[in-house]
Design a protein around this motif. Structure first.
Motif, mmCIF file in Angstrom:
data_model
loop_
_atom_site.group_PDB
_atom_site.id
_atom_site.type_symbol
_atom_site.label_atom_id
_atom_site.label_comp_id
_atom_site.label_asym_id
_atom_site.label_seq_id
_atom_site.Cartn_x
_atom_site.Cartn_y
_atom_site.Cartn_z
ATOM 1 N N VAL A 122 29.318 57.179 29.330
ATOM 2 C CA VAL A 122 29.590 56.465 28.084
ATOM 3 C C VAL A 122 28.656 55.268 27.987
ATOM 4 C CG1 VAL A 122 31.307 55.208 26.736
ATOM 5 C CG2 VAL A 122 31.998 57.190 28.095
ATOM 6 N N LYS A 123 27.907 55.202 26.906
ATOM 7 C CA LYS A 123 26.907 54.149 26.747
ATOM 8 C C LYS A 123 27.564 52.771 26.752
ATOM 9 C CE LYS A 123 23.013 52.779 23.811
ATOM 10 N NZ LYS A 123 22.242 53.078 22.583
ATOM 11 N N GLY A 124 27.055 51.896 27.621
ATOM 12 C CA GLY A 124 27.558 50.529 27.688
ATOM 13 C C GLY A 124 28.615 50.301 28.750
ATOM 14 N N LEU A 125 29.022 51.364 29.455
ATOM 15 C CA LEU A 125 30.022 51.198 30.510
ATOM 16 C C LEU A 125 29.348 51.283 31.876
ATOM 17 C CD1 LEU A 125 33.152 53.245 29.320
ATOM 18 C CD2 LEU A 125 32.653 50.810 29.027
ATOM 19 N N SER A 126 29.334 50.155 32.562
ATOM 20 C CA SER A 126 28.753 50.109 33.901
ATOM 21 C C SER A 126 29.761 50.592 34.916
ATOM 22 C CB SER A 126 28.341 48.675 34.238
ATOM 23 O OG SER A 126 29.478 47.835 34.288
ATOM 24 N N GLU A 127 29.315 50.733 36.157
ATOM 25 C CA GLU A 127 30.212 51.170 37.231
ATOM 26 C C GLU A 127 31.345 50.169 37.423
ATOM 27 O OE1 GLU A 127 29.810 52.639 41.886
ATOM 28 O OE2 GLU A 127 28.041 52.604 40.585
ATOM 29 N N ALA A 128 31.033 48.882 37.312
ATOM 30 C CA ALA A 128 32.054 47.848 37.472
ATOM 31 C C ALA A 128 33.080 47.907 36.345
ATOM 32 C CB ALA A 128 31.388 46.471 37.508
ATOM 33 N N LYS A 129 32.598 48.135 35.117
ATOM 34 C CA LYS A 129 33.515 48.222 33.985
ATOM 35 C C LYS A 129 34.432 49.434 34.095
ATOM 36 C CE LYS A 129 31.046 45.705 30.340
ATOM 37 N NZ LYS A 129 30.455 45.795 28.976
ATOM 38 N N VAL A 130 33.872 50.543 34.513
ATOM 39 C CA VAL A 130 34.668 51.758 34.662
ATOM 40 C C VAL A 130 35.760 51.546 35.706
ATOM 41 C CG1 VAL A 130 34.618 54.145 35.513
ATOM 42 C CG2 VAL A 130 32.903 53.359 33.869
ATOM 43 N N GLU A 131 35.410 50.905 36.801
ATOM 44 C CA GLU A 131 36.394 50.637 37.855
ATOM 45 C C GLU A 131 37.510 49.731 37.331
ATOM 46 O OE1 GLU A 131 38.372 50.843 41.368
ATOM 47 O OE2 GLU A 131 36.628 52.020 40.733
ATOM 48 N N ILE B 107 38.462 49.376 34.175
ATOM 49 C CA ILE B 107 39.234 50.146 33.191
ATOM 50 C C ILE B 107 40.219 51.079 33.882
ATOM 51 C CG2 ILE B 107 39.033 52.008 31.475
ATOM 52 C CD1 ILE B 107 36.393 50.638 30.568
ATOM 53 N N ARG B 108 39.761 51.762 34.925
ATOM 54 C CA ARG B 108 40.635 52.699 35.639
ATOM 55 C C ARG B 108 41.765 51.972 36.362
ATOM 56 N NH1 ARG B 108 39.792 57.764 36.867
ATOM 57 N NH2 ARG B 108 40.449 57.472 39.029
ATOM 58 N N GLU B 109 41.468 50.814 36.934
ATOM 59 C CA GLU B 109 42.506 50.050 37.612
ATOM 60 C C GLU B 109 43.589 49.608 36.633
ATOM 61 O OE1 GLU B 109 43.126 49.443 40.805
ATOM 62 O OE2 GLU B 109 41.481 50.810 41.232
ATOM 63 N N ALA B 110 43.155 49.187 35.427
ATOM 64 C CA ALA B 110 44.123 48.793 34.403
ATOM 65 C C ALA B 110 44.958 49.994 33.967
ATOM 66 C CB ALA B 110 43.391 48.190 33.199
ATOM 67 N N ALA B 111 44.318 51.133 33.812
ATOM 68 C CA ALA B 111 45.028 52.348 33.389
ATOM 69 C C ALA B 111 46.055 52.783 34.437
ATOM 70 C CB ALA B 111 44.027 53.461 33.120
ATOM 71 N N MET C 241 39.975 61.922 32.990
ATOM 72 C CA MET C 241 38.526 61.993 32.838
ATOM 73 C C MET C 241 37.828 61.667 34.172
ATOM 74 S SD MET C 241 36.119 62.504 30.502
ATOM 75 C CE MET C 241 36.955 62.183 28.946
ATOM 76 N N PRO C 242 36.930 62.527 34.647
ATOM 77 C CA PRO C 242 36.188 62.222 35.879
ATOM 78 C C PRO C 242 35.367 60.942 35.733
ATOM 79 C CG PRO C 242 35.908 64.529 35.250
ATOM 80 C CD PRO C 242 36.578 63.844 34.096
ATOM 81 N N VAL C 243 35.234 60.214 36.829
ATOM 82 C CA VAL C 243 34.482 58.957 36.796
ATOM 83 C C VAL C 243 33.042 59.189 36.347
ATOM 84 C CG1 VAL C 243 33.577 57.071 38.213
ATOM 85 C CG2 VAL C 243 35.920 57.872 38.555
ATOM 86 N N ARG C 244 32.436 60.272 36.797
ATOM 87 C CA ARG C 244 31.038 60.531 36.441
ATOM 88 C C ARG C 244 30.848 60.688 34.936
ATOM 89 N NH1 ARG C 244 30.160 65.873 35.461
ATOM 90 N NH2 ARG C 244 31.774 67.350 36.104
ATOM 91 N N LYS C 245 31.887 61.194 34.238
ATOM 92 C CA LYS C 245 31.785 61.327 32.780
ATOM 93 C C LYS C 245 32.005 59.987 32.087
ATOM 94 C CE LYS C 245 32.681 66.223 32.127
ATOM 95 N NZ LYS C 245 33.407 67.242 31.335
ATOM 96 N N LEU C 246 32.868 59.167 32.665
ATOM 97 C CA LEU C 246 33.057 57.826 32.104
ATOM 98 C C LEU C 246 31.775 57.007 32.223
ATOM 99 C CD1 LEU C 246 36.627 56.913 33.436
ATOM 100 C CD2 LEU C 246 35.984 57.410 31.071
ATOM 101 N N LEU C 247 31.034 57.232 33.293
ATOM 102 C CA LEU C 247 29.781 56.502 33.484
ATOM 103 C C LEU C 247 28.704 56.928 32.505
ATOM 104 C CD1 LEU C 247 29.637 56.435 37.394
ATOM 105 C CD2 LEU C 247 30.040 54.496 35.862
#
Length: 330
Positions: free
Chosen positions: A51-60, A62-66, A43-49
Motif C-alpha cells: 500500500v503506497k505510503g505505508l512503511s514497515e513501521a506504520k504497518v506494525e 496499525i496491526r498492533e492497534a488492530a 491481510m498478509p503483512v507483505r500485501k499491506l507493505l
C-alpha cells in the motif's frame, strides 16, 4: 447479537484512530478495500507493505492497534466454541422443503455454496427465489436481510423476483426490489474489484445483507482467458477472487451463492462417472463449502444432488419450478 444485526465482532477500521493511527493512513487502507478490523488482520503483512505510503513501521503500528481491538486472527478456540458459532449461522430457505432438508436447513450464511448444472436446470430461478426468501422473517426460514447480485451474464430478472414476492409470499414487490443491489459486470477485473465495493457497503450500512449471488462465477473468467497458455493466470486470479468472497462471507455472516456452468466430463466413460462436471477446476472445488448439482427431471421437476458438503451426506432432492419460483414437487 440482535436479530437482523451484523455480527458483534465486526469492528470498523476507523476505530484504530483512537489508538493513535493517523486518519490519512486509515484512508489508504479503506482505498484498498479494507474496512474492518477482521479484514485488516486477515491481510498478509507483505500485501499491506504494498500500500503506497505505508512503511514497515506504520504497518506494525496499525496491526498492533488492530490486535488490541480484534484479538489475534488465527488464535485457538475450543471446538465447542467453534460448534456454537456454526450453530448460530442462519440458513435461508430455498423455497423447497425437500431441497432445504438435503442442505441441512437451507443456504448457510458464512459459507460459499456452489450451484452448477446445464442450462434450464433452475440455477437462476433458484437465485430469484433466494432473493425473496433471504428477506423473509426467521419464522418463515428467511435471513431478514438485503441481497447483492453480481450479474455477469445479464440473466438476472427483477420482474421475476417481483412476481415471486407478490404472488407467492404476498410481499410488496417494490420494497423487495429496493432491498436488492445489482451490479452488471462485463470483465474479470471489475468482477474481482466488486469485492472491494461489497465490503465497503457491508461495513458502512446499518441494515444487514444476508445473501450475495454471483451468476455466474466462471463466465467472464472463461471469456477473458483463453487457451492453456492463460490457464495458470486465470486460476490464480480466480483463487484471489474466491478468497476475497470467502473472507466477506465469514466476516459479515453472509451467504454466498455461486452459480456455475458445466462441461463434458472426459472420464464419463468409466463406470459411475457423471457425464458433466463443473468448470473452475480444483480452485473452485476447494473454495466452495457446499456444491449442489442440478439436473432436469420430468416436466418442470428438477433434481438437486449434494455433490460435496462438510456436514451433509450425498443425497438427492426433487423440486419443481413454478410461478412462485422454486417449490416442492407434487
Amino acid at each position: 447479537m440482535r436479530e437482523g444485526s451484523l455480527p458483534s465482532e465486526v469492528i470498523s477500521i476507523q476505530q484504530i484512530q483512537a489508538l493513535g493511527v493517523n486518519a490519512a493512513d486509515i484512508k489508504k487502507l479503506t482505498d484498498t478495500g479494507i474496512h474492518t478490523i477482521g479484514q485488516l488482520l486477515q491481510m498478509p503483512v507483505r500485501k499491506l507493505l504494498l500500500v503506497k505510503g505505508l512503511s514497515e513501521a506504520k504497518v506494525e503500528k496499525i496491526r498492533e492497534a488492530a490486535k488490541k481491538l480484534g484479538g489475534e486472527k488465527g488464535s485457538f478456540r475450543s471446538a465447542i466454541d467453534v460448534l456454537r458459532a456454526d450453530e448460530s449461522r442462519i440458513r435461508i430457505t430455498t423455497g423447497s422443503k425437500e431441497l432445504d432438508a438435503v442442505l441441512g436447513g437451507g443456504i448457510e450464511t458464512g459459507s460459499l455454496t456452489e450451484v452448477f448444472g446445464e442450462f434450464r436446470t433452475g440455477k437462476t430461478q433458484l437465485c430469484h427465489t433466494l432473493s425473496v426468501t433471504s428477506q423473509l422473517d426467521a419464522e418463515q426460514g428467511g435471513g431478514m436481510g438485503r441481497v447483492i447480485v453480481i450479474d455477469t451474464e445479464g440473466s438476472y430478472r427483477p420482474e421475476r423476483v417481483a412476481k415471486i414476492a407478490e404472488a407467492r409470499f404476498g410481499l410488496d414487490p417494490t420494497s423487495v426490489l429496493d432491498n436488492i443491489r445489482v451490479a452488471r459486470i462485463y470483465n474479470v477485473d471489475d468482477q474481482i474489484d466488486s469485492n472491494f465495493a461489497i465490503a465497503a457497503m457491508l461495513a458502512e450500512e446499518e441494515e444487514p445483507t444476508r445473501l450475495i449471488i454471483v451468476d455466474s462465477v466462471m463466465n467472464l473468467f472463461r471469456t477473458d482467458y483463453c487457451g492453456r497458455g492463460e490457464l495458470a493466470e486465470r486460476q490464480q486470479r480466480l483463487n484471489q477472487y474466491l478468497g476475497g468472497l470467502k473472507k466477506i462471507a465469514e466476516e459479515f455472516a453472509v451467504a454466498v451463492v455461486l452459480v456455475n456452468q458445466v462441461t463434458a466430463n472426459p472420464d464419463s466413460t468409466f463406470a459411475g462417472a457423471d457425464a458433466k462436471k463443473p468448470i473452475g477446476g480444483h480452485v473452485l472445488a476447494h473454495a466452495s463449502t457446499v456444491r449442489v448439482y442440478l439436473r432436469k427431471g420430468k416436466g418442470e421437476q428438477r433434481i438437486a444432488k449434494i455433490y460435496d458438503s462438510p456436514t451433509m451426506p450425498e443425497a438427492d432432492a426433487v423440486f419443481a419450478l413454478a410461478e412462485g419460483g422454486v417449490v416442492d414437487a407434487e
